[in-house]
Design a protein around this motif. Sequence first.
Motif, mmCIF file in Angstrom:
data_model
loop_
_atom_site.group_PDB
_atom_site.id
_atom_site.type_symbol
_atom_site.label_atom_id
_atom_site.label_comp_id
_atom_site.label_asym_id
_atom_site.label_seq_id
_atom_site.Cartn_x
_atom_site.Cartn_y
_atom_site.Cartn_z
ATOM 1 N N LYS A 195 0.844 -1.184 0.000
ATOM 2 C CA LYS A 195 0.000 0.000 0.000
ATOM 3 C C LYS A 195 0.883 1.240 0.000
ATOM 4 O O LYS A 195 1.737 1.405 0.872
ATOM 5 N N GLN A 209 -0.021 6.451 -5.603
ATOM 6 C CA GLN A 209 0.057 6.135 -7.023
ATOM 7 C C GLN A 209 1.426 6.511 -7.571
ATOM 8 O O GLN A 209 1.985 7.551 -7.244
ATOM 9 N N LYS A 211 4.639 -0.181 -7.030
ATOM 10 C CA LYS A 211 4.213 -1.397 -6.333
ATOM 11 C C LYS A 211 4.139 -2.594 -7.274
ATOM 12 O O LYS A 211 4.371 -3.723 -6.863
ATOM 13 N N SER A 212 3.828 -2.365 -8.523
ATOM 14 C CA SER A 212 3.654 -3.457 -9.479
ATOM 15 C C SER A 212 4.966 -4.053 -9.967
ATOM 16 O O SER A 212 4.962 -5.116 -10.587
ATOM 17 N N SER A 243 -8.672 -6.152 -11.168
ATOM 18 C CA SER A 243 -8.917 -5.050 -10.243
ATOM 19 C C SER A 243 -10.349 -5.065 -9.720
ATOM 20 O O SER A 243 -10.728 -4.201 -8.945
ATOM 21 N N GLU A 289 -5.062 -5.542 -8.365
ATOM 22 C CA GLU A 289 -4.509 -4.214 -8.614
ATOM 23 C C GLU A 289 -5.524 -3.137 -8.266
ATOM 24 O O GLU A 289 -6.678 -3.211 -8.695
ATOM 25 N N GLU A 290 -5.105 -2.142 -7.512
ATOM 26 C CA GLU A 290 -5.941 -0.984 -7.182
ATOM 27 C C GLU A 290 -7.281 -1.374 -6.577
ATOM 28 O O GLU A 290 -8.299 -0.746 -6.840
ATOM 29 N N SER A 295 -10.126 -1.630 -3.796
ATOM 30 C CA SER A 295 -10.559 -0.843 -2.648
ATOM 31 C C SER A 295 -10.423 -1.670 -1.376
ATOM 32 O O SER A 295 -10.658 -2.867 -1.381
ATOM 33 N N THR A 296 -10.080 -1.018 -0.285
ATOM 34 C CA THR A 296 -9.930 -1.726 0.988
ATOM 35 C C THR A 296 -11.015 -1.326 1.982
ATOM 36 O O THR A 296 -10.893 -1.564 3.170
#
Length: 68
Positions: A8, A11, A15-16, A36, A58-59, A61-62
């Motif tokens: 986390k 942007q 991370k990728s 995603s 990927e990306e 929401s948490t």
Amino acid sequence: MYSIFYLKSGQGWGKSITTDFIQRSVLGTQLVYKISDSQTILGSFNRQLQVKVLLLLEEMSTEKTLVE
């Protein structure tokens, strides 16, 4: 799948890079599923995950509202 690798940050922080390396050079693209959409794991239809050893969300929401 029994383990989680959670990254986390903001942007554009790269991370990728780690997961792209694992996908291309370690496991191969046929064993990795990249998505995603959280409904892939929360919904009742998840056949596309069959025979995969790594799921890349990927990306995603948490927020807690996804689990309700």
